[in-house]
Design an enzyme around this catalytic site. Sequence first.
Site, PDB file in Angstrom:
ATOM      1  N   ASP A  59       0.855  -1.190   0.000  1.00  6.76           N
ATOM      2  CA  ASP A  59       0.000   0.000   0.000  1.00  6.76           C
ATOM      3  C   ASP A  59       0.895   1.245   0.000  1.00  6.76           C
ATOM      4  N   THR A 125      -4.941  13.995 -14.081  1.00  4.18           N
ATOM      5  CA  THR A 125      -6.128  13.923 -14.940  1.00  4.18           C
ATOM      6  C   THR A 125      -6.615  15.296 -15.375  1.00  4.18           C
ATOM      7  N   ASP A 126      -7.319  15.323 -16.494  1.00  6.64           N
ATOM      8  CA  ASP A 126      -7.942  16.572 -16.959  1.00  6.64           C
ATOM      9  C   ASP A 126      -8.999  17.082 -15.977  1.00  6.64           C
ATOM     10  N   GLU A 127      -9.506  16.159 -15.143  1.00  3.52           N
ATOM     11  CA  GLU A 127     -10.613  16.539 -14.254  1.00  3.52           C
ATOM     12  C   GLU A 127     -10.204  17.564 -13.199  1.00  3.52           C
ATOM     13  N   TYR A 153     -13.130  12.767  -6.114  1.00  5.33           N
ATOM     14  CA  TYR A 153     -12.007  12.170  -6.866  1.00  5.33           C
ATOM     15  C   TYR A 153     -11.103  13.257  -7.436  1.00  5.33           C
ATOM     16  N   ALA A 155     -10.903  16.383  -6.728  1.00  4.89           N
ATOM     17  CA  ALA A 155     -10.312  17.232  -5.685  1.00  4.89           C
ATOM     18  C   ALA A 155      -9.092  16.534  -5.082  1.00  4.89           C
ATOM     19  N   SER A 156      -9.177  15.207  -4.926  1.00  2.00           N
ATOM     20  CA  SER A 156      -8.013  14.488  -4.372  1.00  2.00           C
ATOM     21  C   SER A 156      -6.854  14.495  -5.364  1.00  2.00           C
ATOM     22  N   LYS A 157      -7.155  14.376  -6.654  1.00  2.00           N
ATOM     23  CA  LYS A 157      -6.083  14.404  -7.664  1.00  2.00           C
ATOM     24  C   LYS A 157      -5.458  15.805  -7.741  1.00  2.00           C
ATOM     25  N   ASN A 182      -9.794  11.137 -20.837  1.00  2.00           N
ATOM     26  CA  ASN A 182     -10.361   9.790 -20.631  1.00  2.00           C
ATOM     27  C   ASN A 182      -9.679   8.727 -21.482  1.00  2.00           C
ATOM     28  N   ASN A 183      -9.103   7.732 -20.829  1.00  2.00           N
ATOM     29  CA  ASN A 183      -8.465   6.614 -21.520  1.00  2.00           C
ATOM     30  C   ASN A 183      -9.473   5.501 -21.781  1.00  2.00           C
ATOM     31  N   LEU A 193     -17.200   3.967 -18.319  1.00  2.00           N
ATOM     32  CA  LEU A 193     -18.223   4.009 -19.376  1.00  2.00           C
ATOM     33  C   LEU A 193     -18.021   2.971 -20.491  1.00  2.00           C
ATOM     34  N   ASN A 252     -21.372  11.441 -24.715  1.00  2.00           N
ATOM     35  CA  ASN A 252     -21.527  10.077 -24.191  1.00  2.00           C
ATOM     36  C   ASN A 252     -22.516   9.263 -25.013  1.00  2.00           C
ATOM     37  N   ASP A 275     -28.925  11.562 -13.240  1.00  2.00           N
ATOM     38  CA  ASP A 275     -27.603  12.109 -13.534  1.00  2.00           C
ATOM     39  C   ASP A 275     -26.650  11.938 -12.350  1.00  2.00           C
TER      40      ASP A 275
HETATM   41  P1  NAD Z   1      -7.417   1.809 -11.916  1.00  2.00           P
HETATM   42  O1  NAD Z   1      -8.441   2.054 -10.867  1.00  2.00           O
HETATM   43  O2  NAD Z   1      -7.701   0.859 -13.023  1.00  2.00           O
HETATM   44  O3  NAD Z   1      -6.061   1.290 -11.224  1.00  2.00           O
HETATM   45  C1  NAD Z   1      -5.560   1.831 -10.038  1.00  2.00           C
HETATM   46  C2  NAD Z   1      -4.549   0.835  -9.439  1.00  2.00           C
HETATM   47  O4  NAD Z   1      -4.021   1.407  -8.238  1.00  2.00           O
HETATM   48  C3  NAD Z   1      -5.152  -0.515  -9.059  1.00  2.00           C
HETATM   49  O5  NAD Z   1      -4.334  -1.561  -9.516  1.00  2.00           O
HETATM   50  C4  NAD Z   1      -5.173  -0.485  -7.536  1.00  2.00           C
HETATM   51  O6  NAD Z   1      -5.033  -1.775  -6.936  1.00  2.00           O
HETATM   52  C5  NAD Z   1      -3.978   0.413  -7.230  1.00  2.00           C
HETATM   53  N1  NAD Z   1      -4.085   1.066  -5.912  1.00  2.00           N
HETATM   54  C6  NAD Z   1      -5.161   1.726  -5.412  1.00  2.00           C
HETATM   55  N2  NAD Z   1      -4.881   2.174  -4.159  1.00  2.00           N
HETATM   56  C7  NAD Z   1      -3.593   1.790  -3.899  1.00  2.00           C
HETATM   57  C8  NAD Z   1      -2.734   1.975  -2.782  1.00  2.00           C
HETATM   58  N3  NAD Z   1      -3.156   2.614  -1.673  1.00  2.00           N
HETATM   59  N4  NAD Z   1      -1.493   1.469  -2.856  1.00  2.00           N
HETATM   60  C9  NAD Z   1      -1.051   0.807  -3.945  1.00  2.00           C
HETATM   61  N5  NAD Z   1      -1.831   0.592  -5.029  1.00  2.00           N
HETATM   62  C10 NAD Z   1      -3.078   1.089  -4.999  1.00  2.00           C
HETATM   63  O7  NAD Z   1      -7.033   3.246 -12.472  1.00  2.00           O
HETATM   64  P2  NAD Z   1      -6.519   3.701 -13.911  1.00  2.00           P
HETATM   65  O8  NAD Z   1      -7.676   4.065 -14.733  1.00  2.00           O
HETATM   66  O9  NAD Z   1      -5.521   2.737 -14.408  1.00  2.00           O
HETATM   67  O10 NAD Z   1      -5.798   5.060 -13.502  1.00  2.00           O
HETATM   68  C11 NAD Z   1      -4.413   5.090 -13.174  1.00  2.00           C
HETATM   69  C12 NAD Z   1      -4.021   6.513 -12.860  1.00  2.00           C
HETATM   70  O11 NAD Z   1      -4.284   7.347 -13.975  1.00  2.00           O
HETATM   71  C13 NAD Z   1      -4.784   7.132 -11.689  1.00  2.00           C
HETATM   72  O12 NAD Z   1      -3.916   7.944 -10.974  1.00  2.00           O
HETATM   73  C14 NAD Z   1      -5.851   7.981 -12.366  1.00  2.00           C
HETATM   74  O13 NAD Z   1      -6.209   9.067 -11.553  1.00  2.00           O
HETATM   75  C15 NAD Z   1      -5.114   8.436 -13.607  1.00  2.00           C
HETATM   76  N6  NAD Z   1      -5.942   8.767 -14.779  1.00  2.00           N
HETATM   77  C16 NAD Z   1      -6.846   7.867 -15.271  1.00  2.00           C
HETATM   78  C17 NAD Z   1      -7.569   8.184 -16.426  1.00  2.00           C
HETATM   79  C18 NAD Z   1      -8.571   7.223 -17.025  1.00  2.00           C
HETATM   80  O14 NAD Z   1      -9.269   7.596 -17.964  1.00  2.00           O
HETATM   81  N7  NAD Z   1      -8.666   5.982 -16.557  1.00  2.00           N
HETATM   82  C19 NAD Z   1      -7.376   9.425 -17.043  1.00  2.00           C
HETATM   83  C20 NAD Z   1      -6.451  10.318 -16.510  1.00  2.00           C
HETATM   84  C21 NAD Z   1      -5.735   9.967 -15.380  1.00  2.00           C
HETATM   85  O1  TDX Z   2     -22.801   4.132 -16.409  1.00  3.32           O
HETATM   86  C1  TDX Z   2     -22.321   5.207 -16.791  1.00  3.32           C
HETATM   87  N1  TDX Z   2     -23.099   6.046 -17.528  1.00  3.32           N
HETATM   88  C2  TDX Z   2     -22.669   7.253 -17.970  1.00  3.32           C
HETATM   89  O2  TDX Z   2     -23.413   7.983 -18.638  1.00  3.32           O
HETATM   90  C3  TDX Z   2     -20.974   5.616 -16.480  1.00  3.32           C
HETATM   91  C4  TDX Z   2     -20.068   4.736 -15.662  1.00  3.32           C
HETATM   92  C5  TDX Z   2     -20.548   6.837 -16.930  1.00  3.32           C
HETATM   93  N2  TDX Z   2     -21.379   7.648 -17.641  1.00  3.32           N
HETATM   94  C6  TDX Z   2     -20.874   8.962 -18.108  1.00  3.32           C
HETATM   95  C7  TDX Z   2     -20.235   9.825 -17.042  1.00  3.32           C
HETATM   96  C8  TDX Z   2     -19.166  10.580 -17.806  1.00  3.32           C
HETATM   97  O3  TDX Z   2     -19.738  11.736 -18.405  1.00  3.32           O
HETATM   98  O4  TDX Z   2     -19.823   8.691 -19.044  1.00  3.32           O
HETATM   99  C9  TDX Z   2     -18.742   9.616 -18.907  1.00  3.32           C
HETATM  100  C10 TDX Z   2     -17.475   8.847 -18.589  1.00  3.32           C
HETATM  101  O5  TDX Z   2     -17.616   8.324 -17.274  1.00  3.32           O
HETATM  102  P1  TDX Z   2     -16.453   7.496 -16.545  1.00  3.32           P
HETATM  103  O6  TDX Z   2     -16.046   6.362 -17.425  1.00  3.32           O
HETATM  104  O7  TDX Z   2     -16.903   7.212 -15.161  1.00  3.32           O
HETATM  105  O8  TDX Z   2     -15.248   8.528 -16.600  1.00  3.32           O
HETATM  106  P2  TDX Z   2     -15.077  10.030 -16.032  1.00  3.32           P
HETATM  107  O9  TDX Z   2     -15.992  10.325 -14.934  1.00  3.32           O
HETATM  108  O10 TDX Z   2     -15.094  10.947 -17.221  1.00  3.32           O
HETATM  109  O11 TDX Z   2     -13.581   9.911 -15.433  1.00  3.32           O
HETATM  110  C11 TDX Z   2     -12.547   9.201 -16.159  1.00  3.32           C
HETATM  111  O12 TDX Z   2     -11.695  10.083 -16.840  1.00  3.32           O
HETATM  112  C12 TDX Z   2     -10.771  10.816 -16.102  1.00  3.32           C
HETATM  113  C13 TDX Z   2     -11.747   8.283 -15.265  1.00  3.32           C
HETATM  114  O13 TDX Z   2     -12.610   7.420 -14.543  1.00  3.32           O
HETATM  115  C14 TDX Z   2     -10.868   9.047 -14.327  1.00  3.32           C
HETATM  116  O14 TDX Z   2     -10.052   8.165 -13.557  1.00  3.32           O
HETATM  117  C15 TDX Z   2      -9.996   9.956 -15.119  1.00  3.32           C
HETATM  118  O15 TDX Z   2      -9.239  10.769 -14.262  1.00  3.32           O
END
Ligand code: NAD
Ligand code: TDX
Length: 340
Positions: A59, A125-127, A153, A155-157, A182-183, A193, A252, A275
């Site tokens: 952790d 993140t862009d958020e 979320y 705010a923590s980032k 968004n990846n 999503l 979306n 919503d």
């Molecule tokens: P994810 O939730 O798929 O993976 C997060 C990983 O972190 C998991 O393997 C989890 O076990 C591990 N983890 C969580 N808490 C932990 C802790 N206390 N100690 C050690 N490991 C821990 O997330 P993701 O989508 O792969 O995102 C990875 C990073 O990229 C995050 O920082 C996220 O904020 C950022 N990010 C994600 C997106 C997106 O679209 N998914 C976009 C921009 C930025």
């Molecule tokens: O069931 C759903 N229905 C829906 O309409 C879900 C899960 C999402 N949505 C909408 C909410 C958002 O407008 O789709 C959009 C994308 O949602 P998420 O996949 O939850 O992503 P988002 O909230 O945009 O955040 C993501 O992008 C930035 C990642 O989860 C974050 O980790 C990253 O930092």
Amino acid sequence: MKYLITGGAGFIGTNFIYYMLEKHPENEYVCLDKLTYAGNLANLKKAMEYKNFQFVKGDITDREFVFNLFEQEKFDVVVNLAAESHVDRSIENPGPFLTTNVLGTQVLLDACRKYGVVRFHQISTDEVYGDLPLDRPELKFKESDPLKPSSPYSASKASADLLVLAYHRTYGLPVTISRCSNNYGPYQFPEKLIPLMIINAMNEKELPVYGTGQNVRDWIYVTDHCEAIELILEKGRVGEVYNIGGNCEKRNIDVVKMIVQKLGKSEELIRFVKDRPGHDLRYAMDISKMKEEFGWEPKVGFEEGIERTIEWYKANKEWWKEIINGEYMEYYNRTYGHMY
Ligand code: NAD
Ligand code: TDX
């Protein structure tokens, strides 16, 4: 060079580890991951076959454990992907987001200070910028924009980003930050999503679209993100923030309709549901800094990326069936049960 990759058993981390093992076999990689609900050790099965890869369960908030690991391994580069990452879960329960995303980052920064690294890279993140209006398409987020996060979320980032920059200014720690949109792609946990819609549509389940589905996200295929991180690690200037985006804004509802169409399913599966509270309207990234400094641009178009992603979820049913049999269904029922 020895790399520590935290959160490497999650979606982006897994993709990043495979990307780096392939592109940079000269490095050693240690993945540190707590294996929360979102982390999956099975993702790294093939990585375990590499001599220069090692997995450690732990952790990032556990200071003693992290410091011991740094003392033993003497990392050169740290890439912090470990985080609680799902906005809806942060709305339900913000606590773990603050603990991992803020305090966990602080522990890593302190370990870097004590043991010394050539780079600490924070995946953000862009958020953190908040959102943009739907009727001003010319507006995009720039690195210099103020941080105005909407959800626990984001705010923590944003807090973590500020801490990383403060450690650079105060202690001279060699940090960089990337903020990505968004990846999507292989190994994404099906609470997000795109994988949620692919799996539900394959199972002929309802497709819950929040609000009216007009919210816009900028989508990037995950390997394009990995390439951008690689460039920042190689050539990025310390103390700098870099925006990464897909140049691919989509509503979306259009994303969901495209998935339905590619899978040959009916749009009648779509349900407009309650919503998300505080739901960000639109994200769009100005990525000119990445282009000017490194010549980087995203390569994978949305159509190609979605097709690759759908193929992966079709070919890896065992992977997601394991997931949707566990805690996931409880989460799903809690989140969506009352929405229709
Ligand atoms: P994810 O939730 O798929 O993976 C997060 C990983 O972190 C998991 O393997 C989890 O076990 C591990 N983890 C969580 N808490 C932990 C802790 N206390 N100690 C050690 N490991 C821990 O997330 P993701 O989508 O792969 O995102 C990875 C990073 O990229 C995050 O920082 C996220 O904020 C950022 N990010 C994600 C997106 C997106 O679209 N998914 C976009 C921009 C930025
Ligand atoms: O069931 C759903 N229905 C829906 O309409 C879900 C899960 C999402 N949505 C909408 C909410 C958002 O407008 O789709 C959009 C994308 O949602 P998420 O996949 O939850 O992503 P988002 O909230 O945009 O955040 C993501 O992008 C930035 C990642 O989860 C974050 O980790 C990253 O930092």
